[in-house]
Design a protein around this motif. Structure first.
Motif, PDB file in Angstrom:
ATOM      1  N   UNK A  53      24.364  64.830   6.746  1.00  0.00           N
ATOM      2  CA  UNK A  53      25.189  63.147   6.816  1.00  0.00           C
ATOM      3  C   UNK A  53      25.971  63.087   5.636  1.00  0.00           C
ATOM      4  N   UNK A  54      27.084  62.547   5.890  1.00  0.00           N
ATOM      5  CA  UNK A  54      28.234  62.357   5.058  1.00  0.00           C
ATOM      6  C   UNK A  54      28.415  61.106   4.692  1.00  0.00           C
ATOM      7  N   UNK A  55      28.751  60.837   3.297  1.00  0.00           N
ATOM      8  CA  UNK A  55      28.789  59.580   2.596  1.00  0.00           C
ATOM      9  C   UNK A  55      29.812  58.855   3.263  1.00  0.00           C
ATOM     10  N   UNK A  56      29.328  57.549   3.383  1.00  0.00           N
ATOM     11  CA  UNK A  56      30.673  56.731   3.897  1.00  0.00           C
ATOM     12  C   UNK A  56      31.901  56.342   3.363  1.00  0.00           C
ATOM     13  N   UNK A  57      31.597  56.743   2.067  1.00  0.00           N
ATOM     14  CA  UNK A  57      32.659  56.047   0.995  1.00  0.00           C
ATOM     15  C   UNK A  57      33.227  57.384   0.420  1.00  0.00           C
ATOM     16  N   UNK A  58      32.853  58.389   0.303  1.00  0.00           N
ATOM     17  CA  UNK A  58      33.564  59.619  -0.564  1.00  0.00           C
ATOM     18  C   UNK A  58      33.562  60.733   0.389  1.00  0.00           C
TER      19      UNK A  58
END
Length: 387
Positions: A71-76
């Motif tokens: 899962x990928x960070x929503x911010x970075x």
């Protein structure tokens, strides 16, 4: 090449983990994690150039073990989390960690397809989500609209909320809750609701779906027998705050209003084997993707329970009870919810499907044999929705 033609990319390894790069809203980018027992595992950064219909990739080493969830960070856009398995004392453990991609890992920037293995950079470990006291980690979910500093992990029968500090280099357990009772008390998946100021999460264990309030870590609803067999995945409608989709081993996809959980609002029975994944389109929530062990990806149009049932945005709360029940309004609805397109480019179980974060009409699917397919919503349907 025809506009709607699929684009296929083959990883050299088996794979089941896929995530759009959520913080990247310009490029169409997906992350894929591999499962190999023999070789170092990898995270492939897949960039899709939709003008030329070609894929550029970059390969990063994930030496910690087989990737089960990503899962990928929503911010970075440089940060991601993985759940992976490692063997210790002849026992296989499922762990979770947060990683940073090296700066130079722009896909297609410096390599030809043949030399990717020799030039592969390794992911940089930022911190472990220390699960040892809690069991094997099934998945990690980021707070959807946050600054990338809060994540949830599910380990056996525990929900764990973590605060990431010091540029994600330190994870502190902020709060937790545990499932208690009889039966199979292991979480299989969980999603963080984008509504209610991100104070609600939903989890699946065995045949049940539960909602939790993250402020008190108490249960707010429970759908005991949401499916006839194991529930595999969940997703929240991004535009309707009480609507939730679930899928499972009974081959069904169900849609719930969490205010009234006695019966599903709708049920889809299009797949012929376990349904591993369900995903709402972020912009047009009538579009729902599912992937299954029947090797098919199905795109459904659930227009009657969408935020645009009459072709414009409507919220349940805007309608009074009398308005909701007026039969003449109901007759204006499009005639049929259900599958509108079936994609059969896979020959193995489809373990993951997801929408692009940058292009609402584009999605990726991943089957266990390492085949990643990028597809588009059929043009006719796209224009029907837009016009």
């Amino acid at each position: 090449m025809e506009d709607d033609a699929p684009v296929i990319y083959g990883l050299e390894f088996q794979a089941r983990a896929l995530s759009p790069q959520t913080a990247e809203t310009d490029a169409i980018r997906f992350l894929v994690g591999t499962q190999s027992l023999k070789y170092d595992n990898q995270v492939h950064i897949i960039d899709f150039d939709d003008e030329n219909n070609v894929i550029n990739k970059n390969v990063l080493l994930h030496q910690a073990g087989e990737v089960w969830h990503i899962s990928a960070s929503p911010a970075d856009k440089g940060v991601l989390a993985t759940c992976y398995s490692k063997t210790a004392d002849s026992r296989v453990q499922r762990c979770a960690a947060v990683w940073r991609m090296p700066e130079e890992s722009e896909p297609g920037s410096h390599e030809s397809p043949d030399d990717s293995a020799s030039t592969a950079h390794a992911l940089e470990l930022l911190c472990d989500l220390d699960h040892t006291a809690h069991g094997s980690t099934a998945c990690v979910a980021w707070e959807p609209t946050g600054d990338g500093s809060r994540v949830m992990s599910l380990a056996d029968n525990h929900i764990l909320l973590w605060d990431l500090q010091a540029s994600s280099r330190r994870a502190t357990l902020a709060s937790s809750a545990s499932l208690e009772g009889k039966g199979q008390l292991k979480f299989t998946s969980g999603r963080w609701s984008p509504h209610h100021n991100c104070t609600q999460v939903a989890t699946a264990n065995d045949t049940a779906v539960r909602g939790w309030d993250t402020r008190t870590m108490s249960q707010i609803y429970c759908i005991e027998n949401a499916h006839g067999q194991l529930v595999r995945d969940l997703d929240f409608n991004p535009n309707k705050q009480y609507y939730l989709a679930s899928c499972g081993d009974d081959c069904k996809v169900k849609f719930w209003d969490t205010r009234s959980v006695a019966e599903p609002v709708r049920t889809l029975e299009e797949h012929s084997h376990w349904v591993w994944n369900v995903r709402y389109n972020h912009s047009h929530d009538q579009l729902v993707l599912t992937g299954s062990s029947d090797s098919r990806v199905i795109l459904s149009n659930m227009v009657s329970i969408s935020s645009e049932p009459f072709g414009h945005l409507v919220d349940d709360d805007d309608l009074s009870d009398q308005e909701e029940r007026r039969p003449e309004d109901r007759s204006q609805e499009p005639p049929q919810d259900g599958a509108i397109a079936t994609y059969e480019e896979h020959e193995d179980s489809v373990y993951a499907v997801d929408w692009s974060a940058a292009d609402p009409w584009l999605f990726a699917s991943l089957s266990y044999d390492g085949r990643l397919v990028i597809n588009r919503v059929p043009r006719a349907l796209k224009y029907h929705i837009l016009l």
